[in-house]
Design an enzyme around this catalytic site. Structure first.
Site, mmCIF file in Angstrom:
data_model
loop_
_atom_site.group_PDB
_atom_site.id
_atom_site.type_symbol
_atom_site.label_atom_id
_atom_site.label_comp_id
_atom_site.label_asym_id
_atom_site.label_seq_id
_atom_site.Cartn_x
_atom_site.Cartn_y
_atom_site.Cartn_z
ATOM 1 N N CYS A 115 0.873 -0.896 0.026
ATOM 2 C CA CYS A 115 0.003 0.017 -0.427
ATOM 3 C C CYS A 115 1.036 0.960 0.231
ATOM 4 C CB CYS A 115 -1.376 -0.262 1.474
ATOM 5 S SG CYS A 115 -1.852 -1.151 1.204
ATOM 6 N N HIS A 252 -3.408 7.170 2.028
ATOM 7 C CA HIS A 252 -3.869 5.664 1.193
ATOM 8 C C HIS A 252 -4.882 5.710 1.793
ATOM 9 C CE1 HIS A 252 -4.059 2.021 0.391
ATOM 10 N NE2 HIS A 252 -4.122 1.730 2.209
ATOM 11 N N ASN A 282 -9.704 -0.438 -0.644
ATOM 12 C CA ASN A 282 -8.725 0.328 -0.412
ATOM 13 C C ASN A 282 -7.767 -0.439 -1.430
ATOM 14 O OD1 ASN A 282 -5.923 -0.299 0.226
ATOM 15 N ND2 ASN A 282 -5.923 -1.084 2.040
HETATM 16 O O1 UT7 Z 1 -3.689 -0.876 3.579
HETATM 17 C C1 UT7 Z 1 -3.142 -1.103 4.568
HETATM 18 C C2 UT7 Z 1 -3.163 -1.443 5.785
HETATM 19 N N1 UT7 Z 1 -4.183 -2.176 6.128
HETATM 20 C C3 UT7 Z 1 -5.092 -1.771 7.312
HETATM 21 O O2 UT7 Z 1 -4.826 -0.026 7.275
HETATM 22 C C4 UT7 Z 1 -6.343 -2.172 7.518
HETATM 23 C C5 UT7 Z 1 -6.495 -1.837 9.252
HETATM 24 N N2 UT7 Z 1 -7.412 -2.746 9.952
HETATM 25 C C6 UT7 Z 1 -8.527 -2.360 9.646
HETATM 26 O O3 UT7 Z 1 -9.327 -1.533 9.217
HETATM 27 C C7 UT7 Z 1 -9.648 -3.017 10.761
HETATM 28 O O4 UT7 Z 1 -8.668 -3.372 11.566
HETATM 29 C C8 UT7 Z 1 -10.325 -3.647 10.136
HETATM 30 C C9 UT7 Z 1 -11.556 -3.237 8.957
HETATM 31 C C10 UT7 Z 1 -9.681 -4.659 9.355
HETATM 32 C C11 UT7 Z 1 -11.476 -4.863 11.377
HETATM 33 O O5 UT7 Z 1 -12.606 -3.808 11.952
HETATM 34 P P1 UT7 Z 1 -12.039 -4.021 13.271
HETATM 35 O O6 UT7 Z 1 -12.941 -2.831 14.148
HETATM 36 O O7 UT7 Z 1 -10.775 -4.372 14.065
HETATM 37 O O8 UT7 Z 1 -12.880 -5.429 13.749
HETATM 38 P P2 UT7 Z 1 -12.048 -6.976 14.341
HETATM 39 O O9 UT7 Z 1 -11.220 -7.002 13.712
HETATM 40 O O10 UT7 Z 1 -11.665 -6.108 16.546
HETATM 41 O O11 UT7 Z 1 -13.601 -7.239 14.468
HETATM 42 C C12 UT7 Z 1 -14.537 -7.066 15.117
HETATM 43 C C13 UT7 Z 1 -15.768 -8.260 15.059
HETATM 44 C C14 UT7 Z 1 -15.025 -9.583 14.873
HETATM 45 O O12 UT7 Z 1 -16.147 -10.580 15.837
HETATM 46 P P3 UT7 Z 1 -15.691 -10.642 16.998
HETATM 47 O O13 UT7 Z 1 -14.566 -11.535 17.482
HETATM 48 O O14 UT7 Z 1 -16.001 -9.175 17.782
HETATM 49 O O15 UT7 Z 1 -16.930 -11.649 17.506
HETATM 50 C C15 UT7 Z 1 -14.727 -9.782 13.567
HETATM 51 O O16 UT7 Z 1 -14.975 -11.440 13.817
HETATM 52 O O17 UT7 Z 1 -16.419 -8.026 13.588
HETATM 53 C C16 UT7 Z 1 -16.257 -9.473 12.840
HETATM 54 N N3 UT7 Z 1 -16.226 -9.075 11.251
HETATM 55 C C17 UT7 Z 1 -17.091 -8.682 10.730
HETATM 56 N N4 UT7 Z 1 -18.403 -8.600 11.170
HETATM 57 C C18 UT7 Z 1 -18.847 -8.569 9.637
HETATM 58 C C19 UT7 Z 1 -14.958 -9.299 11.092
HETATM 59 N N5 UT7 Z 1 -15.136 -8.632 9.542
HETATM 60 C C20 UT7 Z 1 -16.769 -8.718 9.427
HETATM 61 C C21 UT7 Z 1 -17.037 -8.978 8.127
HETATM 62 N N6 UT7 Z 1 -18.916 -9.319 8.449
HETATM 63 N N7 UT7 Z 1 -17.044 -8.496 7.044
#
Ligand code: UT7
Length: 325
Positions: A115, A252, A282
């Site tokens: 990225c 980005h 992204n």
């Molecule tokens: O470009 C390169 C750099 N990349 C980034 O900068 C990405 C950085 N990370 C992020 O943007 C975020 O961490 C994400 C968008 C990937 C995830 O958001 P989050 O608020 O950190 O969510 P999480 O991973 O803590 O997941 C929260 C919950 C989980 O369920 P439990 O364990 O709390 O029951 C996940 O299983 O959301 C669940 N979950 C989803 N639910 C519905 C994860 N993906 C999804 C989904 N739909 N697509």
């Protein structure tokens, strides 16, 4: 003191034909429009068709950038493509772009910084120009991330999209650049200790397969705001400018919460931050030039503006470029 100076003289973008909404995504994996919008800000992304390779998108963006710059393809003596989704393992996608544009002189190569690729490629172009190795450079960020997504993994497949953006960067002798336009400062960083937090689980020398993108999203998120804010601050410090001097921040586009968090940390007025993650998702190395294209189309990017670009991605890699547009 450097003798020469790099000025961005043209900008072009190319998006795939097909738009995929969050509603469509929710038919493929267990997710909802509400979750995606609330956690990321993404509402839709573009997905390349079988007939749209990374090089096709890159060539489309390059042609648009050349037209915008009023530069003939024959004047280009270096092509740098930032991509993690090349057409083939080798040769470089940049050579496909070179052939597609009918250029038979100069050099072409790819840069791989995920990225952060566009920021890396622009920094390389600036260095080549400053030391007299190149005069007219095409810098392109082009990706088809949809090809390396695991379409059964809801934690990653909802986040990414495809597209390409390009700029023409022209070298001027010291004091000859129009106005005081040009690249002022570049800072690149990486820390390979984090390479397993965002990676593709395949490759020629490991599995012999292409592999799929894997990410510990929360871990990446934790480092993103700190790394991005510190490299932005270092870049501004080197140039002797402050947040209030910057006309437009072009980050980005990974997650709107990262953009908001960075803006809060540095005290940036949200009105001066370009946000396109809602439309593009992204798009990795393509996201900054796509965001520049969107800002220009909206009349938010003017000649003479002080613009700060920044990115962070797999590796981790991160970096920033300050330029007068
Ligand atoms: O470009 C390169 C750099 N990349 C980034 O900068 C990405 C950085 N990370 C992020 O943007 C975020 O961490 C994400 C968008 C990937 C995830 O958001 P989050 O608020 O950190 O969510 P999480 O991973 O803590 O997941 C929260 C919950 C989980 O369920 P439990 O364990 O709390 O029951 C996940 O299983 O959301 C669940 N979950 C989803 N639910 C519905 C994860 N993906 C999804 C989904 N739909 N697509």
């Amino acid at each position: 003191m450097y003798m020469r100076h790099s000025v961005v003289t043209g900008l072009g973008i190319q998006l795939p034909k097909r738009v995929m909404t969050n509603a469509e995504m929710s038919k493929l994996v267990d997710t909802t429009d509400e979750w995606i919008v609330e956690r990321t800000g993404i509402r839709q992304r573009y997905i390349a068709g079988d007939d749209e390779r990374t090089s096709d998108l890159a060539i489309g963006a390059a042609r648009a950038a050349l037209a915008d710059a009023g530069t003939d393809a024959g004047e280009i003596d270096l092509i740098i493509v930032a991509t993690s989704t090349p057409d083939n393992t080798f040769p470089a996608t940049a050579t496909a772009v070179q052939a597609g544009l009918g250029i038979t002189h100069g050099a072409a190569f790819d840069v791989q910084a995920v990225c952060s690729g566009f920021v890396y490629a622009l920094t390389v172009a600036d260095s080549f120009i400053r030391c007299g190795q190149a005069h007219n450079v095409l810098v392109i960020g082009a990706e088809t991330f949809s090809r390396i997504l695991d379409w059964q993994d809801r934690t990653t497949c909802v986040l990414f999209g495809d597209g390409a953006g390009a700029v023409v960067v022209k070298g001027y002798e010291a004091g000859q650049a129009p106005g005081d336009r040009g690249i002022i400062a570049c800072k690149l960083r990486s820390d390979g200790r984090h390479k397993e937090k965002l990676y593709v689980d395949g490759g020629p020398s490991s599995t012999g397969t292409v592999g799929y993108l894997r990410m510990e999203g929360r871990e990446v998120f934790k480092h993103a705001v700190t790394n991005i804010a510190s490299v932005m601050q270092e870049t501004m410090d080197e140039a002797g400018v402050g947040v209030a001097d910057i006309d437009l921040f072009v980050p980005h586009q990974a997650n709107v919460r990262i953009l908001d968090g960075t803006a809060r940390k540095l005290g940036i007025d949200p009105d001066r931050v370009v946000v396109t993650v809602d439309k593009h998702g992204n798009t990795s190395a393509a996201s900054i030039p796509l965001a520049l294209g969107e800002a220009k189309a909206q009349g938010r990017l003017h000649r003479g503006d002080l613009v700060l670009l920044e990115a962070m991605g797999g590796g981790f890699t991160w970096g920033a470029v300050l330029l007068r547009w």
